[in-house]
Design an enzyme around this catalytic site. Structure first.
Site, PDB file in Angstrom:
ATOM      1  N   ASP A  11       0.868  -1.177   0.000  1.00  0.00           N
ATOM      2  CA  ASP A  11       0.000   0.000   0.000  1.00  0.00           C
ATOM      3  C   ASP A  11       0.905   1.227   0.000  1.00  0.00           C
ATOM      4  OD1 ASP A  11      -2.288   1.606   0.179  1.00  0.00           O
ATOM      5  OD2 ASP A  11      -2.201   1.626   2.366  1.00  0.00           O
ATOM      6  N   GLU A  71      -1.376  -1.468  -4.864  1.00  0.00           N
ATOM      7  CA  GLU A  71      -2.634  -0.759  -5.092  1.00  0.00           C
ATOM      8  C   GLU A  71      -2.405   0.462  -5.969  1.00  0.00           C
ATOM      9  OE1 GLU A  71      -6.327  -0.177  -2.307  1.00  0.00           O
ATOM     10  OE2 GLU A  71      -4.804   1.309  -1.800  1.00  0.00           O
ATOM     11  N   ASP A 143      -2.153   1.147   7.240  1.00  0.00           N
ATOM     12  CA  ASP A 143      -1.412   0.888   6.001  1.00  0.00           C
ATOM     13  C   ASP A 143      -1.037  -0.587   5.882  1.00  0.00           C
ATOM     14  OD1 ASP A 143      -1.094   3.769   5.139  1.00  0.00           O
ATOM     15  OD2 ASP A 143      -0.112   3.830   7.089  1.00  0.00           O
TER      16      ASP A 143
END
Length: 173
Positions: A11, A71, A143
């Site tokens: 992430d 992502e 996160d």
């Protein structure tokens, strides 16, 4: 025969880049580890990106994943923040690619749909479902939890991706 695949989900973020590692064997998922790599906000941008790269490279070396999932970032109204996030995302793509891993990217809605069943959901729902899917999972930050969700998403989608890559190789060769 099915094989165990170790997946790192990433992430991206300039302040904190979350990472989460799962092992996938068929339909079963096992938590391996999670955490965050941080950069010092007092440093210049190039140094901060270097910190992220070094931190991710250490994680990759320690856990030796087979595949990576990152992502996609969203574009917001603050162009400068979006550009900086894009640069951190570049590091999140570069580090596993340098380690020789295939890297797959997922939109945030695809991650949510894979983990909670719908493309729009709250972070708390995602974090709760990560714990439901992997009861032994632990994460200290949002996160890291998001990175685990990205890894779970890849575990759910990887078979169709592997099949598509094989087909491309057959057609090219």
């Amino acid at each position: 025969m099915k094989e165990t695949i170790r997946i790192i989900g990433i992430d991206p973020g300039l302040r904190r880049t979350g990472w989460g590692i799962v092992e996938s064997l068929g339909n079963s998922l096992h938590f391996i580890g999670s955490g965050t790599v941080t950069s010092n906000a007092e440093m210049d941008l190039a140094s901060r990106l270097c910190q992220l790269h070094e931190g991710l490279s250490k994680v990759l070396h320690e856990f030796m994943p087979h595949e990576a999932a990152v992502e996609h970032t969203f574009v917001n109204k603050d162009a400068t923040a979006t550009l900086k996030l894009g640069q951190a995302r570049g590091i999140a793509l570069l580090a596993p690619a340098q380690a020789g891993l295939p890297v797959t990217e997922y939109a945030p809605n695809a991650v949510k749909k894979a983990v909670i069943g719908v493309g729009h959901g709250e972070k708390q729902q995602i974090h709760m479902m990560v714990k439901v899917l992997m009861p032994r999972a632990s994460f200290d930050t949002s996160d890291a939890a998001d990175a685990l969700a990205i890894a779970i998403c890849h575990a759910h989608h990887r078979q169709s991706i592997v099949s598509a890559r094989r087909m491309q190789a057959l057609l090219a060769g």
